[in-house]
Design a protein around this motif. Structure first.
Motif, short mmCIF file in Angstrom:
data_model
loop_
_atom_site.label_atom_id
_atom_site.label_comp_id
_atom_site.label_asym_id
_atom_site.label_seq_id
_atom_site.Cartn_x
_atom_site.Cartn_y
_atom_site.Cartn_z
N LEU A 30 0.83 -1.20 0.00
CA LEU A 30 0.00 0.00 0.00
C LEU A 30 0.87 1.25 0.00
CD1 LEU A 30 -2.47 -1.25 2.74
CD2 LEU A 30 -2.95 -1.13 0.29
N THR A 31 0.33 2.32 -0.57
CA THR A 31 1.01 3.61 -0.55
C THR A 31 0.25 4.57 0.35
OG1 THR A 31 -0.19 4.33 -2.53
CG2 THR A 31 1.95 3.31 -2.86
N THR A 32 0.96 5.54 0.89
CA THR A 32 0.39 6.51 1.82
C THR A 32 0.31 7.88 1.18
OG1 THR A 32 1.37 5.29 3.66
CG2 THR A 32 0.59 7.49 4.13
N GLN A 33 -0.78 8.59 1.49
CA GLN A 33 -0.96 9.95 0.99
C GLN A 33 -1.45 10.84 2.12
OE1 GLN A 33 -2.25 10.34 -3.11
NE2 GLN A 33 -3.82 11.83 -2.52
N GLY A 91 -4.91 16.98 7.18
CA GLY A 91 -3.52 16.82 7.56
C GLY A 91 -3.16 15.43 8.04
N ARG A 92 -4.06 14.47 7.87
CA ARG A 92 -3.82 13.10 8.33
C ARG A 92 -3.47 12.21 7.14
NH1 ARG A 92 -8.43 11.08 12.39
NH2 ARG A 92 -6.86 9.43 12.58
N ASP A 93 -2.67 11.18 7.41
CA ASP A 93 -2.30 10.24 6.36
C ASP A 93 -3.42 9.23 6.15
OD1 ASP A 93 0.15 11.45 6.01
OD2 ASP A 93 1.17 10.14 7.43
N TYR A 94 -3.54 8.75 4.92
CA TYR A 94 -4.47 7.66 4.62
C TYR A 94 -3.84 6.77 3.57
CZ TYR A 94 -5.79 10.46 0.49
OH TYR A 94 -5.78 11.19 -0.68
N LEU A 95 -4.37 5.56 3.44
CA LEU A 95 -3.80 4.56 2.54
C LEU A 95 -4.55 4.54 1.21
CD1 LEU A 95 -3.24 1.72 5.15
CD2 LEU A 95 -1.51 3.18 4.10
N TYR A 107 -7.41 0.34 17.27
CA TYR A 107 -6.81 -0.99 17.11
C TYR A 107 -5.38 -0.89 16.59
CZ TYR A 107 -6.05 -5.58 14.91
OH TYR A 107 -5.52 -6.78 14.51
N ARG A 108 -5.17 -0.03 15.59
CA ARG A 108 -3.84 0.14 15.02
C ARG A 108 -2.83 0.62 16.06
NH1 ARG A 108 -1.34 4.36 14.38
NH2 ARG A 108 -3.21 5.62 14.69
N GLU A 109 -3.24 1.58 16.89
CA GLU A 109 -2.33 2.12 17.89
C GLU A 109 -2.00 1.07 18.95
OE1 GLU A 109 0.31 4.69 19.20
OE2 GLU A 109 -0.98 5.09 17.47
N LEU A 110 -2.97 0.22 19.30
CA LEU A 110 -2.74 -0.79 20.33
C LEU A 110 -1.91 -1.96 19.82
CD1 LEU A 110 -6.29 -0.92 21.99
CD2 LEU A 110 -4.22 0.07 22.96
N TYR A 111 -2.18 -2.43 18.62
CA TYR A 111 -1.53 -3.63 18.10
C TYR A 111 -0.28 -3.33 17.29
CZ TYR A 111 -5.33 -6.76 19.48
OH TYR A 111 -6.23 -7.49 20.20
N TYR A 112 -0.31 -2.25 16.52
CA TYR A 112 0.82 -1.94 15.64
C TYR A 112 1.77 -0.91 16.24
CZ TYR A 112 -1.45 -4.46 11.82
OH TYR A 112 -2.02 -5.43 11.04
N GLU A 113 1.28 -0.13 17.22
CA GLU A 113 2.08 0.92 17.85
C GLU A 113 2.66 1.87 16.80
OE1 GLU A 113 4.97 -0.90 20.35
OE2 GLU A 113 3.51 -1.70 21.74
N GLY A 114 1.81 2.31 15.91
CA GLY A 114 2.23 3.20 14.84
C GLY A 114 1.60 2.78 13.53
N GLY A 115 2.17 3.25 12.43
CA GLY A 115 1.65 2.88 11.13
C GLY A 115 0.47 3.74 10.71
N VAL A 116 -0.22 3.30 9.66
CA VAL A 116 -1.35 4.02 9.09
C VAL A 116 -2.48 3.03 8.85
CG1 VAL A 116 -2.14 5.55 7.24
CG2 VAL A 116 0.25 5.61 7.95
N SER A 117 -3.71 3.46 9.07
CA SER A 117 -4.88 2.61 8.81
C SER A 117 -5.94 3.42 8.08
CB SER A 117 -5.45 2.06 10.12
OG SER A 117 -5.92 3.11 10.95
N SER A 118 -6.75 2.72 7.30
CA SER A 118 -7.85 3.36 6.57
C SER A 118 -8.93 2.32 6.31
CB SER A 118 -7.39 3.95 5.23
OG SER A 118 -6.42 4.95 5.41
N VAL A 127 -13.32 -2.28 2.58
CA VAL A 127 -11.96 -2.76 2.76
C VAL A 127 -11.35 -2.04 3.96
CG1 VAL A 127 -11.02 -1.03 1.16
CG2 VAL A 127 -9.73 -3.13 1.61
N VAL A 128 -10.61 -2.78 4.76
CA VAL A 128 -9.88 -2.24 5.91
C VAL A 128 -8.39 -2.45 5.66
CG1 VAL A 128 -9.50 -2.37 8.39
CG2 VAL A 128 -11.80 -2.72 7.47
N LEU A 129 -7.61 -1.39 5.79
CA LEU A 129 -6.19 -1.43 5.41
C LEU A 129 -5.30 -1.03 6.59
CD1 LEU A 129 -6.60 0.60 2.08
CD2 LEU A 129 -6.64 -1.89 2.31
N PHE A 130 -4.16 -1.72 6.71
CA PHE A 130 -3.13 -1.38 7.68
C PHE A 130 -1.77 -1.42 7.00
CE2 PHE A 130 -6.50 -3.34 10.22
CZ PHE A 130 -6.68 -2.40 11.22
N LYS A 131 -0.92 -0.49 7.40
CA LYS A 131 0.45 -0.49 6.89
C LYS A 131 1.40 -0.06 8.00
CE LYS A 131 3.45 1.27 3.20
NZ LYS A 131 3.70 -0.08 2.63
#
Length: 278
Positions: A46-49, A55-59, A110-121, A134-138
């Motif tokens: 996935l790519t991030t934009q 001002g938030r990132d999304y996938l 969920y992303r903050e608890l399990y991935y401790e960072g990254g981007v979700s959409s 669709v649910v995305l994590f990177k």
């Protein structure tokens, strides 16, 4: 003669999985008529934009794309903007948009608890008898210095069919994990591990509540639980089966003991066997 689309998929399966995105771009340049089919059938990293308004990132993926524009889940607008007539069919509204907003809030926690960072959409769209999405994590990370790298991409495609009266729903979830690990150092030379894993599950789940907001929250909760269970199973499978097998193979092929020490152990073993024979 083989179908060009099937031939392209077969070729991508045989090439280095770490270079899937580059190989996909090369195939599309050779056969532009296969672009839509290939982009919707081949999972790539996935790519991030960055959303200009929030001002938030999304996938970005094929599910929130219209040509070269991508829809932000935070503003529900395409960047760059597209024709308003096309946007009316591609931008969700009403209950679908409300569930999309709630789902994005839930997976952000969920992303903050399990991935401790990254981007979700998360992106949803309406169907005749329900909705899909669709649910995305990177998550990307660096290892030892600048020589190590790692990337994890999760793509969860879902389809929800609601029963009459909206008292229950049938959920179909197809999950793909794309893993890309690499390390270059004098100790191990160059090491690369990349690939993807896809699993599918279905379930009929009851919906509690009578009002629309309660039903919408029920859908968000059911999707979240199914997705969490699937991610847990796939992580365990990667860790126990694939990584475990990789360790066994590397352990058989390469020894961390000096050759002189290995030779002494072999000689001692032969001596013990010979004495037992006598």
């Amino acid at each position: 003669m083989a179908d060009p689309f099937d031939a392209a998929l077969d070729l991508l399966r045989r090439l280095d999985p770490a270079s899937t995105k580059r190989n996909l771009t090369s195939l599309i340049s050779l056969r532009p008529d296969l672009e839509e089919d290939l982009l919707s059938s081949v999972d790539v990293s996935l790519t991030t934009q960055r959303c200009k308004k929030s001002g938030r990132d999304y996938l970005c993926c094929d599910y929130n794309r219209d040509n070269t524009s991508y829809r932000s889940p935070w503003t529900n607008e395409f960047e760059p903007p597209i024709d308003p007539e096309d946007a009316a069919d591609l931008i969700p509204s009403g209950r679908v948009r409300r569930m999309e907003e709630a789902l994005n809030s839930a997976i952000d926690v969920y992303r903050e608890l399990y991935y401790e960072g990254g981007v979700s959409s998360a992106y949803l769209w309406a169907l005749d008898e329900g909705f899909a999405g669709v649910v995305l994590f990177k998550k990307t990370a660096s290892g030892v210095g600048a020589a190590g790298k790692g990337g994890w991409d999760s793509i969860h495609v879902l389809e929800v069919t609601e029963a009459a009266g909206k008292r229950s729903a049938h959920y179909k979830l197809t999950s793909t994990v794309i893993l890309d690990l690499g390390l270059a150092s004098p100790a191990v030379d160059s090491l690369s591990l990349a690939g993807n894993l896809t699993r599918q599950t279905q379930a009929d789940i009851q919906l509690s509540g009578l009002r629309d907001p309660e039903i919408e929250q029920g859908h968000v909760g059911n999707i979240g639980r199914m997705m969490e269970d699937m991610e847990t199973r796939m992580r365990n499978l990667l860790q126990e089966v694939y990584f475990g097998k990789a360790r066994d193979v590397v352990g058989d092929l390469r020894s961390i003991q000096p050759l002189s020490e290995v030779g002494r152990e072999r000689e001692a073993h032969k001596e013990v066997v010979s004495k037992m024979g006598r």
